[in-house]
Design a protein around this motif. Structure first.
Motif, PDB file in Angstrom:
ATOM      1  N   ASN A 161       0.693  -1.100   0.384  1.00 36.85           N
ATOM      2  CA  ASN A 161      -0.094   0.013  -0.215  1.00 36.85           C
ATOM      3  C   ASN A 161       0.529   1.447  -0.086  1.00 36.85           C
ATOM      4  O   ASN A 161       1.382   1.419   1.307  1.00 36.85           O
ATOM      5  N   SER A 185      -6.002  -0.127   0.077  1.00 39.48           N
ATOM      6  CA  SER A 185      -5.921  -1.545   0.738  1.00 39.48           C
ATOM      7  C   SER A 185      -7.044  -2.328   0.074  1.00 39.48           C
ATOM      8  O   SER A 185      -7.240  -3.462  -0.246  1.00 39.48           O
ATOM      9  N   GLU A 189      -7.721  -5.585  -2.462  1.00 37.09           N
ATOM     10  CA  GLU A 189      -8.482  -6.680  -1.771  1.00 37.09           C
ATOM     11  C   GLU A 189      -9.532  -7.047  -2.540  1.00 37.09           C
ATOM     12  O   GLU A 189      -9.124  -8.384  -2.778  1.00 37.09           O
ATOM     13  N   ALA A 195      -5.791  -8.399   0.921  1.00 39.20           N
ATOM     14  CA  ALA A 195      -5.154  -6.820   1.467  1.00 39.20           C
ATOM     15  C   ALA A 195      -4.195  -7.138   1.887  1.00 39.20           C
ATOM     16  O   ALA A 195      -3.258  -7.792   2.532  1.00 39.20           O
ATOM     17  N   PRO A 196      -3.209  -5.481   1.794  1.00 39.48           N
ATOM     18  CA  PRO A 196      -1.884  -5.521   1.528  1.00 39.48           C
ATOM     19  C   PRO A 196      -1.095  -5.651   3.373  1.00 39.48           C
ATOM     20  O   PRO A 196      -2.141  -5.592   4.045  1.00 39.48           O
ATOM     21  N   LYS A 197      -0.031  -6.369   2.715  1.00 34.16           N
ATOM     22  CA  LYS A 197       0.770  -6.811   4.360  1.00 34.16           C
ATOM     23  C   LYS A 197       1.894  -5.667   4.850  1.00 34.16           C
ATOM     24  O   LYS A 197       1.608  -5.920   5.732  1.00 34.16           O
ATOM     25  N   PHE A 199       3.322  -1.390   3.925  1.00 39.97           N
ATOM     26  CA  PHE A 199       2.741   0.087   3.435  1.00 39.97           C
ATOM     27  C   PHE A 199       4.360   0.687   3.641  1.00 39.97           C
ATOM     28  O   PHE A 199       5.058   0.178   4.506  1.00 39.97           O
ATOM     29  N   LEU A 217      -5.018  -1.503  10.069  1.00 37.11           N
ATOM     30  CA  LEU A 217      -5.136  -2.419   8.551  1.00 37.11           C
ATOM     31  C   LEU A 217      -4.501  -3.394   8.386  1.00 37.11           C
ATOM     32  O   LEU A 217      -4.363  -3.881   7.244  1.00 37.11           O
ATOM     33  N   MET A 219      -1.044  -4.046   8.291  1.00 36.20           N
ATOM     34  CA  MET A 219      -0.017  -3.504   7.471  1.00 36.20           C
ATOM     35  C   MET A 219       1.855  -3.302   8.780  1.00 36.20           C
ATOM     36  O   MET A 219       1.137  -3.005   9.758  1.00 36.20           O
TER      37      MET A 219
END
Length: 294
Positions: A161, A185, A189, A195-197, A199, A217, A219
């Protein structure tokens, strides 16, 4: 007494009407309870004797059985376990962890995309050498080029992200920053199913709100150790030299696949990647740090 006769007559008629009304109401209630109008019996059992008025199971006792009609219907499913959030950090992760598996490992990262003019060529080069990388995408680019997100995921790359519009984070209020990060995110997703892990703050400008929102979130914040400065468009040779001089165990290289003319970045990757591999470096992906005990 002749003057009283009309009054007595009216009283008799009124009493008769009241008794008739009560009797009719009893028949209606009895019919609603039994399912057959005017028939006494247990619900669904025509002809069975019903309870006496005022006794247990009478109208007063049966109203709760019907009270479910007054409650809204709700869907009940299994409870979802709460999401595990990473710890809120005060600084980003700068390099791969030091262990035997990362002694000769490096990470290649690309920011600001995806851009259909440059990202496909970068993906082609990575595929040619069997290398996986990280792409920190901006939401406004990702939502327009979801096919490239799907290709990244299908080829084993990690999607991170990089906010929605690439703003300078310290100049944003918390609600605006939460929207920048959260919307990106969400697009990732919805497109690739996860979703991104990771950032990364634009310009490397972090603040506490960015760390907190990222952690909320799910990340981890990732920075870099080698900046190719390819966004300056200094020439392919200069970009290659910067990456090769900064190469080392656990290094994280920053490049870009969007945000301007990135043709130099594309050509530079084709030049320095085989040289890094020839030096014995392995292009790896970071693993999520172990969560602290709670």
């Amino acid at each position: 007494m002749k003057n009283d006769e009309p009054t007595v007559g009216r009283r008799v008629l009124l009493r008769t009407a009241v008794f008739a009304g009560v009797a009719a109401a009893g028949l209606i209630i009895s019919g609603n309870e039994t399912g057959a109008p005017g028939t006494a019996g247990a619900p669904g059992t025509p002809g069975a004797p019903g309870p006496a008025a005022g006794a247990p199971g009478s109208l007063a006792g049966r109203i709760p059985e019907k009270s479910y009609r007054l409650r809204p219907m709700t869907a009940e499913g299994p409870l979802r376990p709460p999401a595990v959030r990473p710890a809120v950090r005060t600084r980003p992760i700068l390099e791969l962890p030091a262990d035997a598996s990362t002694a000769s490992s490096m990470v290649l990262t690309f920011d600001d995309g995806p851009d259909p003019r440059y990202t496909p060529a970068i993906l082609d080069t990575l595929s040619r050498y069997g290398v996986r990388a990280m792409f920190f995408v901006c939401g406004e680019m990702a939502t327009e080029h979801r096919d490239l997100l799907r290709r990244m995921a299908a080829e084993g790359h990690v999607i991170g992200n990089h906010t929605w519009t690439h703003p300078l984070i310290p100049k944003l209020g918390r609600p605006a920053l939460a929207a920048e990060i959260g919307r990106t995110s969400e697009v990732v997703e919805k497109t690739v199913g996860e979703a991104p892990k990771w950032f990364r703050a634009p310009y490397g400008a972090w603040n506490r709100a960015a760390f907190e929102i990222g952690a909320e979130l799910g990340m981890e914040p990732l920075a870099w150790t080698v900046d190719s400065l390819d966004w300056e468009e200094p020439g392919v040779t200069t970009i290659v030299g910067r990456v090769l001089r900064g190469a080392g165990p656990r290094a994280i290289v920053l490049s870009h696949d969007a945000g301007g003319d990135r043709s130099q970045s594309v050509h530079a990757l084709s030049a320095y990647l085989p040289q890094l591999l020839a030096r014995g470096y392995r292009m790896a992906l970071p693993t999520l740090p172990a969560l602290p005990p709670r």
